[in-house]
Write an enzyme that holds these catalytic residues in place. Structure first.
Site, short mmCIF file in Angstrom:
data_model
loop_
_atom_site.label_atom_id
_atom_site.label_comp_id
_atom_site.label_asym_id
_atom_site.label_seq_id
_atom_site.Cartn_x
_atom_site.Cartn_y
_atom_site.Cartn_z
N HIS A 41 36.89 -12.12 -17.51
CA HIS A 41 35.56 -11.81 -18.06
C HIS A 41 35.07 -12.95 -18.96
O HIS A 41 33.91 -13.34 -18.90
CB HIS A 41 35.63 -10.54 -18.92
CG HIS A 41 36.01 -9.29 -18.20
ND1 HIS A 41 37.20 -8.65 -18.40
CD2 HIS A 41 35.34 -8.56 -17.27
CE1 HIS A 41 37.25 -7.57 -17.64
NE2 HIS A 41 36.14 -7.49 -16.94
N MET A 189 43.40 -11.67 -12.39
CA MET A 189 43.30 -10.86 -13.61
C MET A 189 42.40 -9.65 -13.35
O MET A 189 41.40 -9.76 -12.65
CB MET A 189 42.73 -11.69 -14.75
CG MET A 189 43.70 -12.70 -15.26
SD MET A 189 43.08 -13.46 -16.76
CE MET A 189 44.41 -14.64 -17.03
N SER A 190 42.79 -8.50 -13.91
CA SER A 190 42.03 -7.27 -13.74
C SER A 190 42.37 -6.33 -14.89
O SER A 190 43.53 -6.29 -15.32
CB SER A 190 42.39 -6.61 -12.41
OG SER A 190 41.96 -5.27 -12.40
P1 AMP Z 1 34.62 -5.21 -14.51
O1 AMP Z 1 34.67 -5.10 -16.00
O2 AMP Z 1 35.94 -5.06 -13.85
O3 AMP Z 1 33.52 -4.38 -13.90
O4 AMP Z 1 34.23 -6.71 -14.20
C1 AMP Z 1 33.09 -7.30 -14.79
C2 AMP Z 1 32.84 -8.65 -14.16
O5 AMP Z 1 33.99 -9.47 -14.36
C3 AMP Z 1 32.64 -8.58 -12.64
O6 AMP Z 1 31.61 -9.47 -12.27
C4 AMP Z 1 33.97 -8.99 -12.11
O7 AMP Z 1 33.89 -9.57 -10.82
C5 AMP Z 1 34.39 -10.03 -13.14
N1 AMP Z 1 35.84 -10.24 -13.11
C6 AMP Z 1 36.81 -9.29 -13.18
N2 AMP Z 1 38.03 -9.87 -13.07
C7 AMP Z 1 37.81 -11.20 -12.91
C8 AMP Z 1 38.67 -12.34 -12.73
N3 AMP Z 1 39.99 -12.21 -12.68
N4 AMP Z 1 38.09 -13.55 -12.59
C9 AMP Z 1 36.73 -13.69 -12.62
N5 AMP Z 1 35.88 -12.67 -12.81
C10 AMP Z 1 36.40 -11.44 -12.95
#
Ligand code: AMP
Length: 285
Positions: A41, A189-190
């Site tokens: 993020h 990353m997640s």
């Molecule tokens: P989320 O909070 O999971 O909905 O993600 C918010 C934003 O962060 C989205 O545009 C995701 O694609 C991006 N995102 C999540 N994980 C990653 C990562 N490992 N690398 C780059 N962007 C990410």
């Protein structure tokens, strides 16, 4: 001096703040998130800062993109740490709307995306998902009216769906993709990686290894069908329950034409209770 970061929960105040930026000619970028922020993020925030003077980061765990069986209630929420990390990363505004602003009691309008949203990838396992995502992203874009909005390639189908939606609805914000940030061992990353047990965490990087291996073979001219069949077996043997491993046209996400050169290899699989997704570019000569 630490960066001034405003936490905003009132829509009129958000609109006033963005209008002030625009009045003095400052470009505005939006980075939509569901919080539980990690370096992936924060890399989007840094990419946004390179493209615009002001960065608004939204934090909202969007109930309409979760099915009743999914993890909406248990989704990690780490608001104070998120705000501290965003201050450090140089964001200007955290837009943290109350649920009543996003979904008032009399809310009835939803976007129904097709095209990349019905490609048979995430949508096959999560039929509710892209309707929820496009509805909330459309609202976030209209609330903050940014010049650009940055999305991660980590959620590649989502990036394509949102790009198509902004185009179809003439939303005057440029949708920009940013590369996936990975752990040292390749795991994307997640926020959901926090669910993995120690054992599962040790197995998880296999997903990216298989993607890289398959991409390399296809780029070297091996037949995709055979490569994918082997890749699927390796993932299943590695302890995952596979949802899909598919090679698609990088733009439309449709099954690729024989002469298509810009391709994307996408995977989703469950490890225990945790569902992981990942993807890589494949360039066929
Ligand atoms: P989320 O909070 O999971 O909905 O993600 C918010 C934003 O962060 C989205 O545009 C995701 O694609 C991006 N995102 C999540 N994980 C990653 C990562 N490992 N690398 C780059 N962007 C990410």
């Amino acid at each position: 001096m630490t960066h001034k970061l405003r936490v905003v929960r009132d829509l009129a105040r958000l609109r006033r703040q963005v209008a002030q930026y625009r009045k003095v000619g400052e470009a505005v970028a939006l980075v939509p998130t569901m919080g539980a922020l990690h370096d992936g993020h924060l890399s989007l925030v840094r990419a946004a800062r390179r493209k615009a003077k002001r960065v608004v980061v939204s934090i909202f765990v969007n109930p309409t993109q979760f099915a009743p069986t999914e993890d909406f209630k248990s989704y990690p929420r780490t608001f104070e740490a998120d705000v501290a990390a965003l201050r450090e990363a140089g964001a200007d505004v955290v837009w943290n709307p109350p649920v009543e602003v996003m979904y008032p009691r009399d809310f009835v309008t939803r976007i129904v995306p097709e095209g990349p949203a019905t490609a048979g990838l995430e949508d096959a396992s999560r039929p509710h998902f892209f309707g929820g995502v496009t509805t909330i992203v459309c609202k976030l874009l209209l609330q903050s009216l940014p010049d650009i909005a940055v999305f991660g390639e980590k959620d590649y189908q989502q990036l394509k769906v949102v790009t198509q939606m902004a185009k179809d609805l003439n939303i005057p914000s440029r949708i920009v993709g940013a590369p996936t940030v990975r752990e040292k061992d390749g795991l994307a990353m997640s926020s959901r990686n926090a669910y993995l047990s120690q054992e599962e965490r040790a197995l998880a990087p296999l997903l990216h290894q298989v993607l890289r291996d398959c991409a390399g073979r296809i780029e070297a001219g091996e037949r995709a069908a055979g490569v994918l069949a082997k890749g699927r077996k390796t993932i299943a043997r590695g302890g995952f329950v596979l949802d899909y491993l598919e090679l698609r046209d990088a733009e439309t996400l449709a099954p690729p034409a024989a002469d298509a050169s810009a391709l994307r290899l996408l995977v989703a699989a469950k490890l225990g209770k945790t569902r992981l997704i990942d993807n890589v570019a494949v360039r066929r000569k």
